[in-house]
Design a protein around this motif. Sequence first.
Motif, PDB file in Angstrom:
ATOM      1  N   ASP A  41       0.849  -1.195   0.000  1.00 24.00           N
ATOM      2  CA  ASP A  41       0.000   0.000   0.000  1.00 24.00           C
ATOM      3  C   ASP A  41       0.876   1.232   0.000  1.00 24.00           C
ATOM      4  OD1 ASP A  41      -2.657  -0.762  -0.030  1.00 24.00           O
ATOM      5  OD2 ASP A  41      -2.644  -1.297   2.091  1.00 24.00           O
TER       6      ASP A  41
ATOM      7  N   ASP B 205       0.484   5.506   0.183  1.00 22.06           N
ATOM      8  CA  ASP B 205      -0.150   6.827   0.182  1.00 22.06           C
ATOM      9  C   ASP B 205       0.880   7.799  -0.357  1.00 22.06           C
ATOM     10  OD1 ASP B 205      -2.743   6.554   1.151  1.00 22.06           O
ATOM     11  OD2 ASP B 205      -1.991   6.237   3.179  1.00 22.06           O
TER      12      ASP B 205
ATOM     13  N   THR C 236      -2.498  11.034  -3.767  1.00 27.22           N
ATOM     14  CA  THR C 236      -3.041   9.918  -4.532  1.00 27.22           C
ATOM     15  C   THR C 236      -2.669   8.631  -3.804  1.00 27.22           C
ATOM     16  OG1 THR C 236      -3.149   8.894  -6.712  1.00 27.22           O
ATOM     17  CG2 THR C 236      -1.004   9.715  -6.016  1.00 27.22           C
ATOM     18  N   TYR C 237      -3.059   7.546  -4.372  1.00 31.41           N
ATOM     19  CA  TYR C 237      -2.917   6.292  -3.670  1.00 31.41           C
ATOM     20  C   TYR C 237      -2.581   5.211  -4.680  1.00 31.41           C
ATOM     21  CZ  TYR C 237      -4.110   2.322  -0.707  1.00 31.41           C
ATOM     22  OH  TYR C 237      -4.071   1.166   0.017  1.00 31.41           O
ATOM     23  N   GLY C 238      -1.708   4.313  -4.301  1.00 36.31           N
ATOM     24  CA  GLY C 238      -1.360   3.235  -5.212  1.00 36.31           C
ATOM     25  C   GLY C 238      -1.185   1.930  -4.463  1.00 36.31           C
ATOM     26  N   VAL C 239      -1.379   0.853  -5.148  1.00 41.68           N
ATOM     27  CA  VAL C 239      -1.190  -0.459  -4.538  1.00 41.68           C
ATOM     28  C   VAL C 239      -0.556  -1.384  -5.575  1.00 41.68           C
ATOM     29  CG1 VAL C 239      -3.509  -1.264  -5.167  1.00 41.68           C
ATOM     30  CG2 VAL C 239      -2.297  -2.333  -3.281  1.00 41.68           C
TER      31      VAL C 239
ATOM     32  N   SER D   1       1.270   1.698 -11.570  1.00 43.85           N
ATOM     33  CA  SER D   1       1.526   3.144 -11.652  1.00 43.85           C
ATOM     34  C   SER D   1       0.261   3.933 -11.389  1.00 43.85           C
ATOM     35  CB  SER D   1       2.099   3.508 -13.030  1.00 43.85           C
ATOM     36  OG  SER D   1       1.133   3.286 -14.033  1.00 43.85           O
ATOM     37  N   THR D   2       0.472   5.141 -10.934  1.00 47.80           N
ATOM     38  CA  THR D   2      -0.615   6.081 -10.693  1.00 47.80           C
ATOM     39  C   THR D   2      -0.320   7.346 -11.480  1.00 47.80           C
ATOM     40  OG1 THR D   2      -0.965   5.218  -8.482  1.00 47.80           O
ATOM     41  CG2 THR D   2      -1.791   7.420  -8.920  1.00 47.80           C
ATOM     42  N   LYS D   3      -1.347   7.856 -12.168  1.00 46.28           N
ATOM     43  CA  LYS D   3      -1.152   9.076 -12.966  1.00 46.28           C
ATOM     44  C   LYS D   3      -1.941  10.219 -12.343  1.00 46.28           C
ATOM     45  CE  LYS D   3      -0.352   6.563 -17.274  1.00 46.28           C
ATOM     46  NZ  LYS D   3      -0.420   5.212 -16.665  1.00 46.28           N
ATOM     47  N   VAL D   4      -1.282  11.338 -12.190  1.00 48.23           N
ATOM     48  CA  VAL D   4      -1.897  12.524 -11.608  1.00 48.23           C
ATOM     49  C   VAL D   4      -2.005  13.589 -12.693  1.00 48.23           C
ATOM     50  CG1 VAL D   4      -1.779  14.239  -9.776  1.00 48.23           C
ATOM     51  CG2 VAL D   4      -0.827  11.950  -9.408  1.00 48.23           C
ATOM     52  N   ALA D   5      -3.204  14.147 -12.858  1.00 44.52           N
ATOM     53  CA  ALA D   5      -3.435  15.127 -13.923  1.00 44.52           C
ATOM     54  C   ALA D   5      -3.199  16.545 -13.432  1.00 44.52           C
ATOM     55  CB  ALA D   5      -4.869  14.997 -14.451  1.00 44.52           C
TER      56      ALA D   5
ATOM     57  N   GLY E  15      -1.924  18.392 -19.612  1.00 42.16           N
ATOM     58  CA  GLY E  15      -1.735  17.136 -18.888  1.00 42.16           C
ATOM     59  C   GLY E  15      -2.963  16.713 -18.115  1.00 42.16           C
TER      60      GLY E  15
ATOM     61  N   ALA F 269      -9.075  11.338 -15.420  1.00 40.78           N
ATOM     62  CA  ALA F 269      -7.856  11.286 -14.614  1.00 40.78           C
ATOM     63  C   ALA F 269      -8.126  10.694 -13.237  1.00 40.78           C
ATOM     64  CB  ALA F 269      -7.258  12.678 -14.473  1.00 40.78           C
TER      65      ALA F 269
ATOM     66  N   THR G 244      -7.990   6.980 -13.105  1.00 41.39           N
ATOM     67  CA  THR G 244      -6.706   6.313 -13.305  1.00 41.39           C
ATOM     68  C   THR G 244      -5.947   6.188 -11.994  1.00 41.39           C
ATOM     69  OG1 THR G 244      -5.541   8.373 -13.738  1.00 41.39           O
ATOM     70  CG2 THR G 244      -6.527   7.271 -15.626  1.00 41.39           C
ATOM     71  N   GLN G 245      -6.444   6.859 -11.002  1.00 42.48           N
ATOM     72  CA  GLN G 245      -5.799   6.737  -9.692  1.00 42.48           C
ATOM     73  C   GLN G 245      -6.507   5.649  -8.894  1.00 42.48           C
ATOM     74  OE1 GLN G 245      -5.868  10.517  -7.791  1.00 42.48           O
ATOM     75  NE2 GLN G 245      -5.129  11.602  -9.606  1.00 42.48           N
ATOM     76  N   HIS G 246      -5.733   4.925  -8.144  1.00 41.93           N
ATOM     77  CA  HIS G 246      -6.331   3.906  -7.293  1.00 41.93           C
ATOM     78  C   HIS G 246      -7.078   4.577  -6.154  1.00 41.93           C
ATOM     79  CE1 HIS G 246      -4.419   0.444  -9.151  1.00 41.93           C
ATOM     80  NE2 HIS G 246      -3.349   1.220  -9.302  1.00 41.93           N
TER      81      HIS G 246
END
Lengths: 462, 48
Positions: A336, A338, A352-355, A376-380, B26, B31, B34-36
């Motif tokens: 996990d 954060d 954002t958050y990724g796992v 991967s996590t993408k932030v706009a 961007g 969007a 696409t984030q968890h």
Amino acid sequence: MSGEEEIGPWEAASAPASTAPTAAQSAPQSASRAVTCPNCGGTVEIRAAGYTVSVACQYCGSMLDVANPDVALIERQNLATADLAIPLGSRGHVKGAEYQMVGYVRRSIEGEGWDEYLLFNPYVGYRWLVHDEDGWSFGTMLTSLPQMSGGSANYAGVHFSHDGDTWDAVVDRVVGEFYWRVQVGDHALLANYEGSSATLSCETVADEVSWTVSEPIGRGEMRGFGKSEAGATDGANNTGQSAFASGPSGDIAAAPDGPLARAWFYSKIGAAALAAMIVVMILFASGGNSAQGFSYRLTMDGPETTVNFGPLEFTGASQRVTIATASPGLDNAWVDTDITLVNRATQEVISTYGVVEHYSGYDSDGSWTEGSDSGSTKVASVPAGSYDLVIDASAHSWPSPSYGGRVIDVTTDVSSGGVFFSNLVLALLLLIIPPIFLLWRGLKGRGGSSSSSGDNDWGDDE
Amino acid sequence: MKLGTILYGLWAGGISTWFIYAAIMGTSPFAATTQHQRGTGIYGPTHK
């Protein structure tokens, strides 16, 4: 194409028109005569002499009454004669019969217009070629009334449903001769009844009601109409110049007719736009900041760990940021994270958050795996600035705590730039909506049988 | 040129313009997806 005339159900079921000559009449009347326009003095040829009631002078547009020996001026006009898609007086074949274009009417409903070409054959009678945004259709005036039932009509065993609307159509332009009196500004009430492969139109002018059935036709069903009679003595001498391929109205060739042809035409425009977007996507993917990598270690089923990296420099005014996390060899466990980007100047945070999770095992079907050891996590829309990367991470095993206490390596790569692939998918969907709609309408209107897109023998004159 | 062709040209041009703008900024309407989403902390395979 054979010279034999195709007799549709409409003609077979109908009696001859009182005003139009029919096959029952053994021979055509006198071929033509000429009158002098009282307005401009031009010589106006009457091609369907004996049937024509009114004629529009092709030089000045004035409407003339030719029902009597003394030509009377109905309406004075001084219009320039513009080119027509089918030249006045030109000959061509439709559904196997040869016709001459003797009259043209442009009509409109609330500003949306369409073209009607009156065709004449002394043995067959009058027919209509109608050109609107849906393409070409071939119209035959009925000489017996359809059977009405509620909001529907039946004719020749075909059921037609009224679309519920009645429209006030106005005549915008008149060229040529007609078997009834017509002039610019004439109004008519139109009601359409849709059948499976044809449309029944009811037209009311004062107390007079006329019915016309029209069927969509493909290009392969029309040939000729390339040159006016003055330019070619007959169809055999026609040099092959076609009104539809290279005639005065070149827009017909530039923008194909019929929903199916237009669907294909629009698809090509859409494909060009999509290709341009892919080029933009490639250009933006090659730009942006190169990835910055960070690594840290986590204890499986241990406490949450906070790591801080930076600074990360984002130079674009606004950009996409991709945060990729990987733990090589991760199995039956998940990580996990954060993730927080903290702007050093403004202290604004983007969270954002990724796992990352990967599992494997065996069962009665054999081995199985699930997930991946990276993600991967993408932030706009990350604004320009210098950022700290704060990660609160923890690792967990499954089934817990089978790997408790084991230490794993985790890497995080941060890169900026690029285009969201979802934008390309959305653009593609939006681009194909009109062609798909036209395709659906074309298949619905023609029963998927006769497509105008595949036929292209407009210039194939005999 | 037909009205439909002009309208579709404007439609395609508008979409292309939006695509280039989104590339420059961007951004994407998707969007967020696409984030968890933050999980419950209880993970494991869906395989049964």
